[in-house]
Design an enzyme around this catalytic site. Structure first.
Site, PDB file in Angstrom:
ATOM      1  N   SER A 177       3.609   5.410 -14.668  1.00 54.98           N
ATOM      2  CA  SER A 177       3.291   4.944 -13.325  1.00 54.98           C
ATOM      3  C   SER A 177       4.466   4.187 -12.716  1.00 54.98           C
ATOM      4  CB  SER A 177       2.036   4.050 -13.342  1.00 54.98           C
ATOM      5  OG  SER A 177       1.482   3.948 -12.051  1.00 54.98           O
ATOM      6  N   SER A 217      -2.127   3.380  -7.551  1.00 58.71           N
ATOM      7  CA  SER A 217      -1.163   4.364  -8.057  1.00 58.71           C
ATOM      8  C   SER A 217      -1.693   5.788  -8.122  1.00 58.71           C
ATOM      9  CB  SER A 217      -0.673   3.952  -9.450  1.00 58.71           C
ATOM     10  OG  SER A 217       0.231   2.876  -9.352  1.00 58.71           O
ATOM     11  N   LYS A 233      -4.613  10.560 -13.332  1.00 60.94           N
ATOM     12  CA  LYS A 233      -3.823   9.379 -12.970  1.00 60.94           C
ATOM     13  C   LYS A 233      -4.705   8.177 -12.721  1.00 60.94           C
ATOM     14  CE  LYS A 233       0.023   7.256 -12.070  1.00 60.94           C
ATOM     15  NZ  LYS A 233      -0.571   6.005 -12.627  1.00 60.94           N
ATOM     16  N   LYS A 256       0.323   8.473  -6.475  1.00 59.58           N
ATOM     17  CA  LYS A 256       1.413   9.227  -7.097  1.00 59.58           C
ATOM     18  C   LYS A 256       1.034  10.679  -7.382  1.00 59.58           C
ATOM     19  CE  LYS A 256       3.633   5.203  -9.252  1.00 59.58           C
ATOM     20  NZ  LYS A 256       2.701   4.077  -9.076  1.00 59.58           N
TER      21      LYS A 256
END
Length: 480
Positions: free
Chosen positions: A137, A73, A254, A76
């Site tokens: 997320s 993720s 993140k 992202k």
């Protein structure tokens, strides 16, 4: 039989000991948190990592940073950045498709997928989608962003890869906007650091990733709600208890995890004016936070903080004066001290030890020096000799007075200079000097000389005329 069992027991113990000696746990036991500057690759359990300085992009620490890895993720980061770069108004309304809904993601992609909980046909702002993509997320949110920006997920992926190439991410290929595992969806620690370096230039991105919660507005299908981050490193408490993984200097960014990617985290931190970006790929559930903290502590240990005044004291300006008395032990050399014109304004400078040393040795490249008086004796200790100006990154000019640190006497019995004569003249209350014989002689001498020359000339002319007047005139003679 017993001897055979004992043999295998000893063999098992040897194998276990060898495994322990080569395992990351042994390396962790050797790590000394009180000496972060001694960090080595063996102290990092992650397969790959990198640490860079956020302002310059300079690499501070790395471990296999160019190996192709799955980003999970952390993908992202690119999705949210492109959402910001292509949206003029974050209040723009986005309509969620089936593919971008919770049901669509869990049906078509992964039944265990992390989602924001969007519904098909739901309308919400781009701002709420971006926060949901980072904090929760949400894979559904990431798809909704992609479809709103480019029309289709495929076109958005093309935009992701084009942007990656523009940023210099030469070892990255994106196949989706969310990071769910696909074999040829990959990147490297270095490329993720490059991406985050570019993303952190965007103030709205910085604001989003440093938030630990966000209030989402009510939509046409859901009530308003509060969403929060799951990044343990950003939370002081977790499940009501003190969180040992919390890092007080963290500013985002993140996390990500899949079976193939392991536990990943791209982080940012700031302390004493120094901003760092870390990337940790394929760590485990808890060491992903430990690895990140180790990297940041190592990075901050490489930097020192000082003031312009302290730097100046280590390398003060020295000037050479003229007209000093021959008894002066320093032979006219004068060291200048620096004193801020406004004591409430302090210039603080951060950098590596090597950078600060270079700046100190080349201080004149940082400041503008202007001398406000002639560098000539006599000079009195504490007298202002000039000004030193430092311009901050924001354009503010900070001024310092440059002061004489000692007195220097003027040379005795020296002929007056032009400036001395001017000074004496300006200081004389009588603009006209007293009339003396000497002055009269000086003033009248040219007149006397001219008069004498005129008299001599007249005598010569008169003698010439008398001489030629006595000669006889030949009036009757002529030549034919």
């Amino acid at each position: 039989m017993q001897r055979l069992i004992a043999y295998f027991q000893r063999l098992f113990c040897l194998i276990l000991a060898a495994l322990l000696l080569t395992s990351p746990l042994t390396a962790l036991a050797d790590y000394d948190a009180t000496k972060p500057e001694l960090l080595t690759e063996e102290d990092i359990t992650a397969e790959c990592c990198i640490l860079i300085e956020q302002t310059t992009g300079n690499v501070i620490f790395e471990k296999d940073p160019d190996r192709l890895m799955y980003p999970a993720s952390t993908t992202k980061i690119m999705t949210v950045l492109l959402g910001l770069l292509t949206t003029d108004d974050l209040n723009d309304m986005v309509t969620v498709s089936y593919a971008g809904s919770k049901d669509g993601v869990r049906t078509m992609l992964d039944p265990e997928s992390s989602v924001l909980g969007l519904k098909e046909g739901e309308q919400l702002t781009m701002e709420d989608l971006l926060y949901g993509t980072i904090l929760r997320s949400g894979n559904d949110a990431a798809i909704a962003v992609a479809e709103h920006v480019s029309g289709t997920e495929a076109d958005f992926v093309n935009l992701m890869n084009q942007t990656a190439q523009a940023f210099g991410m030469t070892n990255t290929q994106f196949l989706n906007p969310h990071g769910l595992h696909q074999e040829y969806h990959y990147t490297t620690a270095r490329d993720l650091a490059t991406l985050t370096y570019e993303a952190m230039k965007n103030e709205t991105f910085r604001e989003i990733v440093r938030s630990d919660r966000h209030q989402m507005s009510a939509t046409n299908m859901q009530k308003e709600r509060m969403i929060s981050t799951g990044h343990r490193i950003m939370l002081q408490t977790y499940n009501g208890e003190a969180n040992s993984y919390y890092y007080e200097y963290i500013t985002g960014v993140k996390s990500g995890t899949t079976d193939a990617a392991g536990y990943c985290y791209v982080g940012a931190a700031e302390r004493d004016g120094v901003e760092l970006i870390s990337v940790v790929l394929y760590s485990d559930r808890y060491n992903v936070w430990r690895d990140t903290k180790k990297l940041f502590e190592y990075g901050f240990s490489q930097y020192t903080h000082t003031t312009l005044t302290e730097m100046y004291q280590e390398n003060p300006l020295k000037v050479f004066t003229s007209g000093y008395d021959m008894s002066d032990k320093g032979l006219g050399e004068l060291e200048l001290s620096a004193s801020p014109v406004d004591p409430t304004k302090t210039v603080e400078i951060s950098g590596t030890y090597e950078e600060i040393e270079q700046l100190t040795q080349n201080l004149r490249n940082l400041v503008l020096v202007q001398y406000t008086r002639e560098l000539k004796a006599p000079i009195t200790a504490g007298e202002i000799i000039g000004k030193m100006t430092y311009v901050t990154d924001s354009g503010e000019a900070i001024e310092y007075n440059l002061l004489a640190t000692r007195s220097i006497l003027a040379r005795q019995n020296r002929p007056p200079s032009l400036s001395d004569i001017i000074a004496m003249t300006e200081a004389d209350p009588n603009p006209f000097p007293p009339l003396t014989v000497e002055i009269m002689l000086i003033v009248l001498s040219p007149l006397l000389i001219v008069t004498l020359l005129v008299l001599i000339a007249r005598v010569i002319v008169h003698s010439y005329k008398r001489h030629y007047a006595r000669l006889p005139k030949n009036k009757n003679r002529y030549v034919k």
